[in-house]
Design a protein around this motif. Structure first.
Motif, mmCIF file in Angstrom:
data_model
loop_
_atom_site.group_PDB
_atom_site.id
_atom_site.type_symbol
_atom_site.label_atom_id
_atom_site.label_comp_id
_atom_site.label_asym_id
_atom_site.label_seq_id
_atom_site.Cartn_x
_atom_site.Cartn_y
_atom_site.Cartn_z
ATOM 1 N N GLY A 1 0.812 -1.210 0.000
ATOM 2 C CA GLY A 1 0.000 0.000 0.000
ATOM 3 C C GLY A 1 0.845 1.259 0.000
ATOM 4 N N SER A 2 1.915 1.229 0.781
ATOM 5 C CA SER A 2 2.816 2.384 0.835
ATOM 6 C C SER A 2 3.527 2.599 -0.498
ATOM 7 N N VAL A 3 3.958 1.506 -1.103
ATOM 8 C CA VAL A 3 4.638 1.600 -2.394
ATOM 9 C C VAL A 3 3.688 2.179 -3.445
ATOM 10 N N ALA A 4 2.462 1.676 -3.470
ATOM 11 C CA ALA A 4 1.473 2.160 -4.437
ATOM 12 C C ALA A 4 1.172 3.641 -4.215
ATOM 13 N N GLU A 5 1.044 4.049 -2.962
ATOM 14 C CA GLU A 5 0.751 5.454 -2.675
ATOM 15 C C GLU A 5 1.903 6.355 -3.103
ATOM 16 N N ARG A 6 3.132 5.929 -2.837
ATOM 17 C CA ARG A 6 4.282 6.724 -3.279
ATOM 18 C C ARG A 6 4.314 6.830 -4.795
ATOM 19 N N GLY A 7 3.921 5.769 -5.479
ATOM 20 C CA GLY A 7 3.852 5.801 -6.937
ATOM 21 C C GLY A 7 2.816 6.792 -7.423
#
Length: 82
Positions: free
Chosen positions: A20-26
């Motif tokens: 989720g964090s990776v997707a949000e940063r993307g």
């Protein structure tokens, strides 16, 4: 503080690799490119290339001067020791 905790906390990297964090940063990175992502990337590329070009010119000038000062090469045209 959260940034450092992600890497040096109790479980280093745990927060940074959460899907989720990776997707949000993307999503945030994509949004930061603005309405014309291609133009933004090209602008940043051009800036980076200019910085590299400037560094290369300075390095070459410094190398010529260092060689001249140590007797290993001539001064460039227009340079004088006075």
């Amino acid at each position: 503080m959260e940034y450092f905790a992600a890497f040096w906390g109790e479980r280093p990297g745990a927060a940074s690799s959460d899907a989720g964090s990776v997707a949000e940063r993307g999503r945030l990175a994509g949004a930061s490119l603005g309405p014309d992502p291609v133009a933004s990337v090209e602008r940043d590329r051009d800036r980076a290339l200019k910085v590299l070009e400037d560094l290369l010119e300075r390095r070459d000038a410094a190398a010529v001067l260092a060689e001249a000062l140590t007797g290993r090469g001539p001064l460039s045209a227009g340079f004088t020791v006075l």
